[in-house]
Design a protein around this motif. Structure first.
Motif, PDB file in Angstrom:
ATOM      1  N   ARG A  33       0.741   4.022  -2.925  1.00 29.12           N
ATOM      2  CA  ARG A  33       0.503   5.432  -2.568  1.00 29.12           C
ATOM      3  C   ARG A  33       1.576   6.329  -3.180  1.00 29.12           C
ATOM      4  O   ARG A  33       1.279   7.399  -3.722  1.00 29.12           O
ATOM      5  CB  ARG A  33       0.517   5.580  -1.043  1.00 29.12           C
ATOM      6  N   SER A  54       0.831  -1.207   0.000  1.00 30.78           N
ATOM      7  CA  SER A  54       0.000   0.000   0.000  1.00 30.78           C
ATOM      8  C   SER A  54       0.862   1.252   0.000  1.00 30.78           C
ATOM      9  O   SER A  54       0.516   2.263  -0.635  1.00 30.78           O
ATOM     10  CB  SER A  54      -0.940   0.003   1.208  1.00 30.78           C
ATOM     11  N   GLU A  55       2.015   1.209   0.685  1.00 31.57           N
ATOM     12  CA  GLU A  55       2.925   2.358   0.688  1.00 31.57           C
ATOM     13  C   GLU A  55       3.485   2.593  -0.714  1.00 31.57           C
ATOM     14  O   GLU A  55       3.592   3.739  -1.162  1.00 31.57           O
ATOM     15  CB  GLU A  55       4.057   2.124   1.693  1.00 31.57           C
TER      16      GLU A  55
END
Length: 221
Positions: A212, A208-209
């Motif tokens: 993003r 997810s990082e």
């Protein structure tokens, strides 16, 4: 089957990844590897390895062997304590907190890589995306350097060289399909595919990082 193929074709170097855990994994039939490594631990295969990091660390530490350096990524303290205890239990000597191996110690201990080992690679743009890959890169570099050192110690008539430039090129060109991968097709110019095989809480977080960061960079274009 893989071991048979490696033997049949006289493979020079084998990077053998455990299937599940380590202690009871089939790859543990290799009694004297040149070097071993444990990457960042996460909750994976809980039905076999247990539901806590300490349970999983116990299994992963099964690859630690006397006389063989085992490099580990930074771990949560409860997991690292288990690795240290297993290091003694398996007769592999004293854990150390910095890179001192180079194939010279009689009983190479567990080597706990730290922030300095990771920071030393920050000027390299890794081929694999995601900030967590610098941790994996530090483990890979340390393990490879140890392999070369042990090989050269055992083969005085045939030396293997591993330059810093070769390390840089390897890290910059490394690819892993399905891990933080971006795919575009000419036939679908308005569609972008973002692929990652994350399947544990820890890997989902870094996935997810990465996603993003990708979206943030694209928003600036």
């Amino acid at each position: 089957m893989s071991l048979y193929v490696f033997f049949k074709y006289s493979t020079d170097v084998v990077i053998l990844e455990t299937g599940v855990g380590g202690e009871y994994d089939y790859t543990n039939v290799i009694e004297h590897p040149y070097s071993t490594a444990i990457t960042s631990l996460g909750v994976d295969h809980p039905w076999l390895l247990g539901e806590t990091l300490t349970d999983i660390a116990w299994h992963k530490a099964g690859i630690i062997k006397p006389g063989v350096a085992c490099f580990t990524a930074p771990q949560p303290e409860e997991a690292m304590m288990v690795l240290r205890e297993r290091c003694f239990e398996r007769g592999a000597g004293f854990p150390v907190s910095k890179l001192v191996m180079k194939g010279e110690l009689g009983e190479n201990p567990l080597v706990e890589l730290g922030d300095n080992d990771i920071a030393a690679l920050k000027d390299i743009t890794l081929g694999l995306k995601g900030s967590h890959q610098y941790i994996n890169a530090a483990v890979a570099v340390a393990t490879c350097k140890e392999w070369v050192a042990v090989y050269n110690k055992k083969h005085g008539d045939s030396q293997c060289l591993l330059s810093e430039e070769a390390i840089r090129r390897g890290l910059e060109s490394a690819t892993w399909p399905g891990r933080a991968q971006t795919i575009k097709f000419d036939a679908f110019p308005n569609t972008v595919f973002y692929l990652d095989g994350a399947h544990t809480p820890e890997s989902l977080l870094v996935c997810s990082e990465w996603f993003r960061d990708v979206l943030a960079k694209e928003a600036k274009r």
